[in-house]
Design a protein around this motif. Structure first.
Motif, PDB file in Angstrom:
ATOM      1  N   CYS A 102     -22.672  14.356 -40.573  1.00 16.45           N
ATOM      2  CA  CYS A 102     -21.640  15.372 -40.775  1.00 16.45           C
ATOM      3  C   CYS A 102     -21.000  15.159 -42.139  1.00 16.45           C
ATOM      4  O   CYS A 102     -20.597  14.042 -42.475  1.00 16.45           O
ATOM      5  CB  CYS A 102     -20.591  15.282 -39.664  1.00 16.45           C
ATOM      6  SG  CYS A 102     -19.171  16.374 -39.936  1.00 16.45           S
ATOM      7  N   THR A 110     -25.463  13.175 -36.591  1.00 18.55           N
ATOM      8  CA  THR A 110     -25.566  14.440 -35.845  1.00 18.55           C
ATOM      9  C   THR A 110     -25.898  14.189 -34.378  1.00 18.55           C
ATOM     10  O   THR A 110     -25.660  15.047 -33.530  1.00 18.55           O
ATOM     11  CB  THR A 110     -26.630  15.353 -36.464  1.00 18.55           C
ATOM     12  OG1 THR A 110     -27.869  14.630 -36.549  1.00 18.55           O
ATOM     13  CG2 THR A 110     -26.197  15.814 -37.843  1.00 18.55           C
ATOM     14  N   ASN A 154     -23.355  22.399 -34.815  1.00 17.42           N
ATOM     15  CA  ASN A 154     -22.022  21.874 -35.085  1.00 17.42           C
ATOM     16  C   ASN A 154     -21.970  20.372 -34.793  1.00 17.42           C
ATOM     17  O   ASN A 154     -22.682  19.879 -33.904  1.00 17.42           O
ATOM     18  CB  ASN A 154     -20.976  22.562 -34.218  1.00 17.42           C
ATOM     19  CG  ASN A 154     -20.726  23.987 -34.637  1.00 17.42           C
ATOM     20  OD1 ASN A 154     -21.209  24.434 -35.676  1.00 17.42           O
ATOM     21  ND2 ASN A 154     -19.980  24.713 -33.844  1.00 17.42           N
ATOM     22  N   CYS A 155     -21.094  19.661 -35.530  1.00 17.62           N
ATOM     23  CA  CYS A 155     -20.868  18.225 -35.294  1.00 17.62           C
ATOM     24  C   CYS A 155     -20.203  18.078 -33.927  1.00 17.62           C
ATOM     25  O   CYS A 155     -19.222  18.762 -33.621  1.00 17.62           O
ATOM     26  CB  CYS A 155     -19.976  17.645 -36.390  1.00 17.62           C
ATOM     27  SG  CYS A 155     -19.498  15.926 -36.093  1.00 17.62           S
ATOM     28  N   GLN A 156     -20.721  17.176 -33.101  1.00 16.36           N
ATOM     29  CA  GLN A 156     -20.167  16.986 -31.761  1.00 16.36           C
ATOM     30  C   GLN A 156     -18.888  16.148 -31.782  1.00 16.36           C
ATOM     31  O   GLN A 156     -18.197  16.044 -30.774  1.00 16.36           O
ATOM     32  CB  GLN A 156     -21.210  16.324 -30.854  1.00 16.36           C
ATOM     33  CG  GLN A 156     -22.432  17.199 -30.612  1.00 16.36           C
ATOM     34  CD  GLN A 156     -23.419  16.535 -29.672  1.00 16.36           C
ATOM     35  OE1 GLN A 156     -23.032  16.101 -28.596  1.00 16.36           O
ATOM     36  NE2 GLN A 156     -24.678  16.459 -30.091  1.00 16.36           N
ATOM     37  N   GLY A 208     -16.580  18.938 -34.870  1.00 12.57           N
ATOM     38  CA  GLY A 208     -16.766  20.378 -34.689  1.00 12.57           C
ATOM     39  C   GLY A 208     -17.146  21.133 -35.942  1.00 12.57           C
ATOM     40  O   GLY A 208     -17.274  22.361 -35.919  1.00 12.57           O
ATOM     41  N   THR A 225     -22.110  11.490 -29.987  1.00 18.03           N
ATOM     42  CA  THR A 225     -21.332  12.264 -29.010  1.00 18.03           C
ATOM     43  C   THR A 225     -20.011  11.543 -28.770  1.00 18.03           C
ATOM     44  O   THR A 225     -19.899  10.339 -29.053  1.00 18.03           O
ATOM     45  CB  THR A 225     -22.085  12.394 -27.669  1.00 18.03           C
ATOM     46  OG1 THR A 225     -22.216  11.092 -27.094  1.00 18.03           O
ATOM     47  CG2 THR A 225     -23.453  13.033 -27.855  1.00 18.03           C
TER      48      THR A 225
END
Length: 197
Positions: A17, A24, A2-4, A7, A27
């Motif tokens: 993403c 990816t 999942n994309c941080q 989501g 954060t």
């Protein structure tokens, strides 16, 4: 995976993403950057509170009351004050300028370095003042009468108009709004001023 950041569900081989465009490896902590230039903006002049003292709110585009047209100057000359073609009803006021110039006015008019009315406007006076520093706009303000008192209206000038009344009150004029300027009022226009007498 999942994309941080947003989501969204991502394929295992994704580099970015598809929803938010983030890497990816991004954060939430890596997206928070400190301001690299925290002091790159300087406040030139503090913002003054808006003044609401005035007798009438008008638009700068509002037509003025029709009056007798101003007399035209001969070709090649610039009139300091245009004389009305007929007697203007109203009270006469003397405008004493910081430049040493004095003008006797009644009715309506424009004040500036080279005052020029719009095509649909007519004024009794065009008051041209000397200002080598060019702090006064070409057409800085308009004046007229209301119940026997002089009013002034800033015409969107570059340096604004400030009224200093005899009772000590100071008013920053909002462009397009008429303000009473009783006798004894000092009207500041750029680096120059005049006193209403």
């Amino acid at each position: 995976m999942n994309c941080q950041i947003c989501g969204a569900e991502l394929p295992s081989d994704a580099l970015f993403c598809g929803e938010c465009g983030s890497s990816t490896s991004a954060t939430p902590q890596s997206r928070q950057r400190t301001d690299a230039r925290p002091t790159d903006t300087t406040v030139i002049q503090p913002i003054r509170p808006r003044q609401t003292t005035g007798i009438v709110s008008i638009s700068l585009d509002a037509p003025t009351a029709p009056t007798e047209p101003a007399a035209e100057a001969p070709a090649g000359t610039e009139p300091a004050v245009s004389e009305p073609r007929s007697a203007v009803s109203g009270i006469s006021f003397v405008l004493q300028f910081s430049t040493g110039e004095t003008f006797d006015v009644s009715g309506s008019g424009l004040i500036g370095r080279r005052p020029l009315p719009a095509a649909n406007e007519r004024f009794d006076h065009l008051v041209q003042i000397t200002d080598a520093g060019r702090s006064v706009s070409k057409t800085h303000l308009e004046f007229g009468q209301h119940d026997g008192e002089l009013w002034v209206c800033d015409r969107g000038s570059g340096n604004g108009t400030v009224l200093r009344r005899a009772d000590g009150t100071v008013t920053l004029c909002e462009a397009g709004r008429r303000y009473l300027a009783g006798r004894g009022t000092r009207v500041e226009i750029g680096e120059q001023f005049f006193v209403v007498a």
